[in-house]
Design a protein around this motif. Structure first.
Motif, PDB file in Angstrom:
ATOM      1  N   LEU A  74     -38.437 -15.075  22.537  1.00 43.97           N
ATOM      2  CA  LEU A  74     -38.201 -15.832  21.303  1.00 43.97           C
ATOM      3  C   LEU A  74     -36.695 -15.885  21.062  1.00 43.97           C
ATOM      4  O   LEU A  74     -36.062 -14.853  20.845  1.00 43.97           O
ATOM      5  N   GLU A  75     -36.129 -17.102  21.074  1.00 40.90           N
ATOM      6  CA  GLU A  75     -34.672 -17.225  20.981  1.00 40.90           C
ATOM      7  C   GLU A  75     -34.217 -17.312  19.528  1.00 40.90           C
ATOM      8  O   GLU A  75     -34.842 -17.970  18.696  1.00 40.90           O
ATOM      9  N   LEU A  76     -33.088 -16.648  19.255  1.00 36.39           N
ATOM     10  CA  LEU A  76     -32.499 -16.608  17.914  1.00 36.39           C
ATOM     11  C   LEU A  76     -31.064 -17.110  17.949  1.00 36.39           C
ATOM     12  O   LEU A  76     -30.416 -17.119  19.001  1.00 36.39           O
ATOM     13  N   ASP A  77     -30.559 -17.479  16.770  1.00 40.51           N
ATOM     14  CA  ASP A  77     -29.132 -17.749  16.596  1.00 40.51           C
ATOM     15  C   ASP A  77     -28.783 -17.254  15.207  1.00 40.51           C
ATOM     16  O   ASP A  77     -29.017 -17.930  14.213  1.00 40.51           O
ATOM     17  N   THR A  78     -28.242 -16.038  15.113  1.00 43.69           N
ATOM     18  CA  THR A  78     -27.983 -15.415  13.811  1.00 43.69           C
ATOM     19  C   THR A  78     -26.487 -15.403  13.513  1.00 43.69           C
ATOM     20  O   THR A  78     -25.662 -15.664  14.377  1.00 43.69           O
ATOM     21  N   THR A  79     -26.148 -15.074  12.276  1.00 39.86           N
ATOM     22  CA  THR A  79     -24.770 -15.222  11.812  1.00 39.86           C
ATOM     23  C   THR A  79     -23.840 -14.163  12.403  1.00 39.86           C
ATOM     24  O   THR A  79     -24.253 -13.048  12.724  1.00 39.86           O
ATOM     25  N   ILE A  80     -22.577 -14.566  12.515  1.00 40.07           N
ATOM     26  CA  ILE A  80     -21.525 -13.659  12.995  1.00 40.07           C
ATOM     27  C   ILE A  80     -21.051 -12.763  11.851  1.00 40.07           C
ATOM     28  O   ILE A  80     -20.971 -11.548  11.992  1.00 40.07           O
ATOM     29  N   MET A  81     -20.720 -13.376  10.698  1.00 43.35           N
ATOM     30  CA  MET A  81     -20.271 -12.599   9.542  1.00 43.35           C
ATOM     31  C   MET A  81     -21.443 -11.797   8.986  1.00 43.35           C
ATOM     32  O   MET A  81     -22.522 -12.350   8.738  1.00 43.35           O
ATOM     33  N   THR A  82     -21.227 -10.499   8.792  1.00 44.41           N
ATOM     34  CA  THR A  82     -22.318  -9.589   8.425  1.00 44.41           C
ATOM     35  C   THR A  82     -21.885  -8.707   7.257  1.00 44.41           C
ATOM     36  O   THR A  82     -20.793  -8.121   7.286  1.00 44.41           O
ATOM     37  N   PRO A  83     -22.703  -8.588   6.196  1.00 49.28           N
ATOM     38  CA  PRO A  83     -22.351  -7.710   5.076  1.00 49.28           C
ATOM     39  C   PRO A  83     -22.161  -6.263   5.526  1.00 49.28           C
ATOM     40  O   PRO A  83     -22.852  -5.781   6.432  1.00 49.28           O
ATOM     41  N   SER A  84     -21.249  -5.582   4.881  1.00 52.30           N
ATOM     42  CA  SER A  84     -20.925  -4.203   5.246  1.00 52.30           C
ATOM     43  C   SER A  84     -22.149  -3.301   5.230  1.00 52.30           C
ATOM     44  O   SER A  84     -22.283  -2.410   6.073  1.00 52.30           O
ATOM     45  N   ALA A  85     -23.055  -3.530   4.267  1.00 49.33           N
ATOM     46  CA  ALA A  85     -24.222  -2.647   4.121  1.00 49.33           C
ATOM     47  C   ALA A  85     -25.035  -2.563   5.400  1.00 49.33           C
ATOM     48  O   ALA A  85     -25.598  -1.507   5.733  1.00 49.33           O
TER      49      ALA A  85
END
Length: 657
Positions: A74-85
């Motif tokens: 299952l292919e994904l494309d998730t964000t680069i910028m990530t919250p510190s938490a």
């Protein structure tokens, strides 16, 4: 015209590998170059040119076919910028770090383990030269000569040689303070200045940023794509109809603020990764396709050999390694084998490929077992793929932090019937006797294991029992407050947190080592470099070479280009004014495997010649015959030997009326 069907053999090892010559070729042909070069550049950042971009795209395309399509991922494309938490929870904020040391006088920063490695390897090289075992490498760099003069050929005591080799074999297992002790004990200095270095300090490799205009929401550029997989686990599980095992996959950018990136594409601050997260039942890590790879032989360097101070490898089948417990389980073994097959398929030399197991101290904070797939190149052995068993770490910590269950609910084929001791409370009497301490008492009793409850049951049968709270207070309980009953439970659903097997690919490192493994110089002319890239990954598959830029060749050039496009074969036309030989030599450096020459006989007879890059053999046939043959060559349906059987040899002369 000759009709031989024999392919010519070629000697690719007539000249030793020359990294300087390769680097010049890659720069001249713009495979990649330092980013922001006209502003002076920034270490560890590179731009890919047309051939480098195409080569990377072709590697990614094969990766998707080999893993995502072949394995039904299952292919994904998730964000680069990530919250510190997210990274605080995953452990990256606290532990995603390398050890660095500073030059005591200049303040220059070096990565501590690399400093030790480079200095000790240089001393060992000097020892080998002094013993007459190895010639000093040639160098045109005056600074390099000066530096080498300080570390001139010096014979070391045999005991020192063994100690250095032992340190290098287990270098990844040393802690920061231990590396500092090595620097002091062996007088390891900054080789650029000969100054001493300070104590190692940890440096977090993540790029910090902020989200939104106020600057109050701290974030990071992701150092890996993995967390995007884990945070979407419930959606992925639902998409897969609630079943495991399954795998998610993602190709994308990651960022690491490397301490001292000095090795080209092998150590950069921004790079492309391809990562797989394979979710598996922790009680069943078998793989249904393991039998397909069981008999594949690979080269292993396990942790116990390294911890003994040795780097001796073992060639073993994947099946035997799993049976002996060297590789932890079938799923991990299956992916190691699939990684090997992918790398060989794109052109990595199997004799320069090994699997090195992580030692205890270098293991990532999330891993229970991990193997680096290392590829040998001019700098030594470089990790290009990591394959880790992350157990249930990531899903567990994110679930605990957010309160969102990240679990699989599995309907059992046969219900599980169990009997166990259970406390039964008389809430009225409990509250009346103990008031606000009731909850504390319940917690103490209900936290007891089976043996503790049985002991309590026996004491209550005698009239009373005493339990102790965490703060040391004692409470006397009687059967009027609580009894311990044996009850039968029927379980039809099993909840569990899946374990994760993670292959993680550094695409830039793979690309660079492939270029090294593919580069050689022609036996008769060392200045004629060739990149023997397999057709499947070569940036351009076919070069169309008209004899000149004359208009009478244009219709055939356009026809051949269109037919190749329809066949899915990427081609380029080179109708520059240089000779055909120079045009082919230029494209040999670009790794173009095949060339089609169009001349006056082509116009009259509708024939073209087909040239193979490595052998420079030429074959001739009709336009459609040659296009069909070159298409089969590009897609790996036939090899050059079969092409030679299909098409007659070209003797340099075509009949023209």
């Amino acid at each position: 015209m000759a009709t031989t069907d024999m392919a010519t053999t070629v000697n690719k090892t007539a000249h030793p590998f020359d990294k300087t010559r390769l680097d010049a070729t890659l720069n001249r042909r713009f495979f990649y170059a330092p980013a922001f070069e006209i502003y002076g550049g920034v270490a560890g950042l590179y731009d890919y040119g047309p051939p480098g971009s195409a080569l990377q795209a072709n590697i990614i395309d094969l990766w998707r076919k080999h893993f995502i399509i072949e394995e039904g991922m299952l292919e994904l494309d998730t964000t680069i910028m990530t919250p510190s938490a997210v990274f605080e929870t995953s452990g990256h904020v606290a532990r995603f770090a390398d050890w660095m040391v500073k030059d005591s006088k200049t303040g220059d920063v070096l990565r501590a383990d690399h400093l030790v490695k480079n200095v000790l390897e240089a001393r060992l090289a000097g020892d080998r030269e002094a013993r007459g075992l190895e010639a000093a490498p040639p160098s045109d760099d005056k600074k390099r000569k000066k530096k080498n003069a300080k570390a001139a050929a010096v014979k070391l005591d045999d005991g020192v040689v063994r100690e250095y080799e032992s340190i290098l074999a287990q270098l990844d297992n040393y802690s920061g303070p231990e590396i500092g002790e090595l620097c002091r004990k062996h007088d390891i200095r900054n080789p650029d200045t000969d100054n001493e270095v300070g104590e190692p300090q940890q440096f977090n490799l993540m790029f910090q940023s902020s989200i939104g205009p106020t600057g109050q929401h701290k974030g990071y550029l992701r150092p890996e794509t993995a967390q995007g997989h884990f945070l979407n686990f419930n959606r992925l599980l639902e998409y897969n109809n609630g079943r495991v095992p399954f795998a998610s996959a993602q190709i994308g950018r990651s960022f690491r603020n490397e301490i001292s990136p000095r090795a080209g594409l092998l150590r950069v601050r921004e790079f492309n990764m391809a990562e797989i997260e394979h979710y598996v039942d922790p009680e069943d890590k078998r793989h249904p396709r393991f039998k397909e790879v069981r008999d594949l032989s690979i080269v292993l360097l396990d942790r116990h050999i390294q911890e003994s101070g040795s780097s001796e490898t073992t060639t073993i089948t994947v099946g035997e390694a799993v049976d002996k417990g060297i590789i932890a389980n079938e799923t991990l073994g299956y992916f190691l084998a699939r990684i090997y097959l992918f790398l060989i398929n794109i052109g990595i030399d199997p004799k320069r490929l090994r699997f090195r197991q992580h030692m205890a101290n270098e293991m990532a904070h999330y891993a229970t077992d991990c193997w680096d797939v290392e590829i040998h190149n001019s700098t030594g052995w470089t990790e290009c793929v990591g394959c880790a068993d992350r157990a249930a770490y990531d899903l567990s910590v994110h679930s605990n932090k957010t309160g969102q269950p990240l679990v699989v609910r599995q309907a059992l084929k046969e219900p599980i019937i169990t009997e166990k001791e259970v406390p039964e409370w008389n809430k009225k009497n409990l509250g009346k006797l103990f008031k606000k301490d009731s909850a504390v008492i319940q917690q103490v009793v209900e936290s007891l294991d089976e043996a503790g409850l049985l002991k309590l049951k026996g004491e209550l049968a005698q009239g009373s029992t005493i339990v102790k709270s965490e703060d040391g207070r004692e409470f006397t309980l009687t059967p009027e407050v609580v009894t311990i009953e044996r009850k039968t439970f029927k379980q039809s659903i099993r909840d569990f947190t899946p374990n994760v097997i993670e292959p993680s690919f550094g695409l830039g490192r793979i690309l660079y080592t492939l270029l090294e493994h593919s580069f050689w110089s022609r036996e008769q002319d060392v200045d004629r470099g060739v990149l023997s890239l397999p057709p499947l990954v070569a940036p351009t598959k076919v070069l169309i070479v008209p004899l000149s830029a004359r208009e009478e060749f244009d219709p055939l050039v356009q026809e051949i280009s269109a037919k190749l496009r329809r066949a899915g074969v990427f081609s380029r036309v080179d109708d520059s004014n240089t000779s055909i030989g120079k045009r082919y030599a230029r494209n040999d450096e670009l790794g173009t495997p095949f060339g089609l020459t169009i001349d006056f006989a082509s116009v009259q007879n509708r024939t073209v010649t087909l040239r193979e890059r490595d052998t420079t053999d030429q074959r001739i046939g009709s336009i459609d015959e040659v296009i069909a043959t070159v298409t089969d060559l590009v897609f790996g349906n036939i090899d050059w030997a079969e092409a030679c059987r299909r098409l007659p040899a070209y003797d340099g002369v075509q009949a023209v009326d």
